[in-house]
Scaffold this motif. Structure first.
Motif, short mmCIF file in Angstrom:
data_model
loop_
_atom_site.label_atom_id
_atom_site.label_comp_id
_atom_site.label_asym_id
_atom_site.label_seq_id
_atom_site.Cartn_x
_atom_site.Cartn_y
_atom_site.Cartn_z
N ASP A 228 36.15 42.31 40.92
CA ASP A 228 35.34 43.14 39.95
C ASP A 228 35.02 44.61 40.27
O ASP A 228 35.03 45.48 39.43
CB ASP A 228 34.08 42.42 39.60
N CYS A 229 34.92 44.63 41.57
CA CYS A 229 34.94 46.29 41.94
C CYS A 229 36.17 46.80 41.64
O CYS A 229 36.00 47.97 41.29
CB CYS A 229 34.58 46.10 43.59
N PHE A 230 37.12 46.48 42.09
CA PHE A 230 38.48 47.22 41.76
C PHE A 230 38.62 47.39 40.04
O PHE A 230 38.99 48.38 39.83
CB PHE A 230 39.72 46.39 42.27
N ARG A 231 38.19 46.46 39.22
CA ARG A 231 38.23 46.54 37.88
C ARG A 231 37.47 47.75 37.17
O ARG A 231 37.98 48.63 36.85
CB ARG A 231 37.73 45.25 37.33
N GLN A 232 36.23 47.66 38.16
CA GLN A 232 35.19 48.81 37.73
C GLN A 232 35.99 50.31 38.05
O GLN A 232 35.49 51.09 37.59
CB GLN A 232 34.04 48.60 38.08
N GLN A 233 36.69 50.29 39.35
CA GLN A 233 37.23 51.38 39.58
C GLN A 233 38.55 51.95 38.88
O GLN A 233 39.10 52.82 39.17
CB GLN A 233 37.72 51.33 41.10
N ARG A 234 38.70 50.91 37.87
CA ARG A 234 39.94 51.29 37.25
C ARG A 234 41.40 51.29 38.22
O ARG A 234 42.44 51.62 37.78
CB ARG A 234 40.10 52.52 36.21
N PHE A 235 41.28 50.56 39.10
CA PHE A 235 42.46 50.18 39.92
C PHE A 235 43.24 48.93 39.57
O PHE A 235 42.75 48.21 38.46
CB PHE A 235 42.32 49.67 41.50
N PRO A 236 44.49 48.80 39.68
CA PRO A 236 45.39 47.72 39.24
C PRO A 236 44.70 46.38 39.85
O PRO A 236 44.24 46.38 40.95
CB PRO A 236 46.69 47.83 39.90
N GLU A 237 44.91 45.42 39.08
CA GLU A 237 44.24 44.16 39.38
C GLU A 237 44.75 43.55 40.69
O GLU A 237 46.10 43.40 40.87
CB GLU A 237 44.74 43.08 38.27
N PRO A 238 43.99 43.29 41.58
CA PRO A 238 44.44 42.87 42.94
C PRO A 238 44.96 41.41 42.65
O PRO A 238 44.36 40.44 42.07
CB PRO A 238 43.19 42.79 43.74
N LEU A 239 45.87 40.99 43.70
CA LEU A 239 46.38 39.54 43.46
C LEU A 239 45.24 38.61 44.35
O LEU A 239 44.85 39.21 45.06
CB LEU A 239 47.63 39.49 44.14
N TYR A 240 45.18 37.59 43.63
CA TYR A 240 44.32 36.58 44.37
C TYR A 240 44.66 36.10 45.78
O TYR A 240 45.80 35.88 45.80
CB TYR A 240 44.08 35.27 43.18
N ALA A 241 43.86 36.06 46.54
CA ALA A 241 44.14 35.51 48.07
C ALA A 241 45.15 36.36 48.60
O ALA A 241 46.06 36.19 49.52
CB ALA A 241 44.45 34.35 48.02
N SER A 242 45.35 38.00 48.26
CA SER A 242 46.16 38.83 48.98
C SER A 242 45.77 39.35 50.27
O SER A 242 44.41 39.10 50.43
CB SER A 242 46.62 39.97 48.12
N ASP A 243 46.66 39.76 50.95
CA ASP A 243 46.27 40.29 52.27
C ASP A 243 45.16 41.58 52.19
O ASP A 243 44.86 41.76 53.20
CB ASP A 243 47.61 40.85 53.17
N ALA A 244 45.49 42.56 50.95
CA ALA A 244 44.71 43.43 50.80
C ALA A 244 43.13 42.96 50.68
O ALA A 244 42.39 43.66 51.30
CB ALA A 244 45.14 44.36 49.61
N ILE A 245 42.81 42.08 49.88
CA ILE A 245 41.36 41.57 49.86
C ILE A 245 41.16 40.86 51.03
O ILE A 245 39.99 41.22 51.42
CB ILE A 245 41.54 40.37 48.70
#
Length: 268
Positions: A228-245
């Motif tokens: 939700d934080c990334f969404r509010q920043q208008r970033f691309p949707e992060p993949l669920y359970a990704s290494d970035a998260i």
């Protein structure tokens, strides 16, 4: 936020004081509301269903998740969440809770990746097994101090990657996580924004997720909070359970070390 501060400075002293009192009053009332509901937190329903799912034989292999190892040994949940994310030798990488849970659902129960990650976030009329499982697993660490390690080189690498992601600016608004969460006293409307670079703030924020969101009627996990934080920043949707998260979770969790885990909690 900068524009808001400039306008506030330009207001008469009486107006500034009134604004500050209004914000303080709203914060106090929200705290009282949470306290009133704390003894009957609906998250308990998710915890109960999660425990059932943990013990239920499921998937093509018809086995439960009771042999899943979150770092304390197969099936050992007490205090496990307080040490996540962490390096797992069996996969040669750092995993957070949800990433590890997906791994166990695949390796133990025989689910495909698509099946193991189906409905990561619940919605009206659609329950999420993952949110229920996470509520149960994290509840088993309630009262345990956070103790996330960066002793392994890959844990250090994950922490550093998470730190860089925290400060990385981008998206349509040129925002970063740090835009909202690196200064004490900031807020959006009535919502206080914890300063993750401040130890006490980081502890208070991280140790209360996952949480039951009254406004959404669902238990929301850390993965959802970051999504939700990334969404509010208008970033691309992060993949669920990704290494970035997992990396940014490592940064947040490590900063919260020493704080006593108190989730699943209650949020607005």
């Amino acid at each position: 936020m900068r524009i808001l501060r400039f306008v506030c400075v330009a207001l008469p002293l009486q107006a500034v004081c009134a604004l500050a009192l209004a914000q303080s009053s709203a914060t106090d009332e929200i705290a009282k509301y949470r306290q009133m509901l704390a003894d009957g937190n609906p998250a308990e329903l998710w915890e109960m269903r999660g425990e059932e799912l943990w013990k239920k034989k499921a998937g093509p292999n018809k086995v439960s998740l009771e042999q899943c190892d979150f770092g304390k040994g197969p099936g050992m949940l007490k205090g496990a969440y307080a040490e996540l994310p962490r390096y797992f030798k069996d996969v040669g990488k750092v995993m957070d809770l949800e990433q590890r849970l997906v791994y166990c659902r695949m390796t133990l129960q025989g689910l495909s990746l698509a099946e193991a990650t189906r409905v990561p976030f619940g919605s009206t009329g659609k329950q999420s097994d993952i949110e229920a499982l996470v509520a149960y697993i994290t509840s088993e660490s309630r009262g345990v101090p956070m103790a996330v390690s960066t002793n392994h080189p890959m844990e250090k690498q994950a922490y550093e990657a998470g730190r860089q992601l925290f400060f990385y600016r981008g998206g349509a608004h040129d925002f970063a996580c740090a835009t909202c969460h690196s200064t004490t006293g900031q807020r959006i409307r009535l919502q206080e924004l914890p300063n993750i670079l401040d130890k006490a703030n980081a502890q208070a924020a991280y140790t209360t997720w996952p949480a039951y969101r009254v406004s959404q009627g669902e238990v929301r996990t850390m993965q959802h909070r970051l999504y939700d934080c990334f969404r509010q920043q208008r970033f691309p949707e992060p993949l669920y359970a990704s290494d970035a998260i997992t990396a940014i979770t490592m940064f947040l969790a490590k900063n919260a070390n020493g704080g006593v885990y108190a989730g699943p909690a209650l949020k607005r």
